[in-house]
Design a protein around this motif. Structure first.
Motif, mmCIF file in Angstrom:
data_model
loop_
_atom_site.group_PDB
_atom_site.id
_atom_site.type_symbol
_atom_site.label_atom_id
_atom_site.label_comp_id
_atom_site.label_asym_id
_atom_site.label_seq_id
_atom_site.Cartn_x
_atom_site.Cartn_y
_atom_site.Cartn_z
ATOM 1 N N TRP A 166 36.130 33.046 7.161
ATOM 2 C CA TRP A 166 36.435 31.733 7.751
ATOM 3 C C TRP A 166 35.650 30.602 7.114
ATOM 4 O O TRP A 166 36.188 29.526 6.873
ATOM 5 N N TYR A 167 34.355 30.840 6.830
ATOM 6 C CA TYR A 167 33.559 29.730 6.308
ATOM 7 C C TYR A 167 33.926 29.397 4.864
ATOM 8 O O TYR A 167 33.731 28.261 4.415
ATOM 9 N N VAL A 216 37.024 29.384 3.767
ATOM 10 C CA VAL A 216 38.181 28.499 3.946
ATOM 11 C C VAL A 216 37.715 27.116 4.388
ATOM 12 O O VAL A 216 38.209 26.085 3.897
ATOM 13 N N PHE A 217 36.730 27.085 5.309
ATOM 14 C CA PHE A 217 36.197 25.819 5.800
ATOM 15 C C PHE A 217 35.590 25.002 4.663
ATOM 16 O O PHE A 217 35.875 23.807 4.516
ATOM 17 N N LYS A 222 39.233 40.887 3.503
ATOM 18 C CA LYS A 222 39.410 39.948 4.616
ATOM 19 C C LYS A 222 39.060 38.528 4.174
ATOM 20 O O LYS A 222 38.109 38.311 3.429
#
Length: 293
Positions: free
Chosen positions: A120-121, A123-124, A117
């Motif tokens: 998100w962080y 990518v951030f 998976k």
């Protein structure tokens, strides 16, 4: 007694310091990037061959595994080529600052290659790192080619770390390293043969370059390559790539000490580099806390 994980982590830091010095050696050696990488791998294969003979390490592997090792060797050879080429057309500081994006390439490549998976962080932080890269691009526009080459080297480094993490679970690190470096020598030799680059001038090396090549191929390649592959038995690919991102810090400090004014950059460059390094460290901190919970 230290655990295997702690010993591997400390060993990895020594390796990363050695790799930081590798960038300095790349600048000191007068050879172009392609012959530099070829000689580095050629001598490293010889050193590893002697080590394997002394240790009496079995090197028999099946054809499928051999092909995988050889192509992994092509990836690391291309990584070194783009890395040293970036140093030649720009400098150590530019190259190492951009190389620190390797962890973010790893975080994006693992989901693509192994179905993990996307976090998100990661990518951030990757987007924030892009801001740091933009700043470097903006103020160091004269080094555009070097920046692109260094980013390519970072991508290849991340790809290689992911691929190698699978090999170490089943094979001896020295054997993996021997065949991978042999693969790099093979593919680059084919290219050099087809381009008629194997000539007298190619094999003419000054005493100065030969001395540095010996250090580069033995300590910085044969030893560091086997050792870095070995620690992957206890550390994840992301942890390895994350620690490797300390290489710019070690390398830039060493470069400024050795080359002085040639490596001193504008304050804005260091701001961009700092943004990238801080995002890497914050990423590591958040990831460790997430795993702890």
């Amino acid at each position: 007694m230290l655990s295997d994980n702690v010993k591997s982590y400390l060993r990895l830091h020594v390796i990363v310091f050695i790799w930081g010095f590798t960038a300095v050696l790349g600048r000191l050696i007068s050879l172009d990037a392609l012959p530099l990488v070829w000689f580095r791998m050629f001598f490293a294969v010889a050193f590893l061959g002697i080590y394997i003979l002394i240790k009496k390490t079995p090197i028999q592997i099946n054809t499928k595994t051999l092909i995988q090792f050889l192509f992994a060797g092509l990836i690391i050879a291309l990584h070194w080529f783009t890395f040293f080429r970036a140093i030649k057309v720009s400098n150590v500081s530019i190259t190492l600052a951009c190389l620190s994006t390797g962890a973010f390439f790893t975080s994006l490549l693992e989901p693509i290659l192994y179905g993990k998976k996307i976090v998100w962080y990661e990518v951030f932080f990757g987007l924030i790192a892009v801001v740091g890269l933009y700043i470097i691009f903006h103020v160091e526009v004269n080094y555009f080619e070097g920046i692109v080459l260094a980013l390519t080297a970072a991508f290849l480094s991340g790809l290689f770390a992911i691929i190698n993490s699978k090999f170490v679970k089943e094979h001896n690190p020295a054997v993996i390293s021997f065949y991978e470096l042999l693969g790099g020598v093979f593919f680059f030799s084919v290219f050099l043969l087809f381009t008629d680059s194997f000539n007298a001038s190619f094999f003419t090396i000054s005493a100065h370059d030969f001395m540095y090549l010996m250090i580069l191929s033995s300590v910085c390649t044969a030893y560091a390559f086997v050792a870095s592959t070995s620690v992957m038995k206890y550390l994840s690919p992301y942890t390895v790539m994350l620690t490797i991102n300390l290489e710019p810090i070690y390398g830039i400090i060493l470069a400024v000490i050795v080359f002085e004014e040639k490596e001193k950059m504008s304050p804005t460059f260091y701001l961009g580099a700092l943004i990238i390094l801080v995002t890497v460290l914050l990423n590591a901190l958040l990831k460790s806390r997430t795993k702890a919970t």
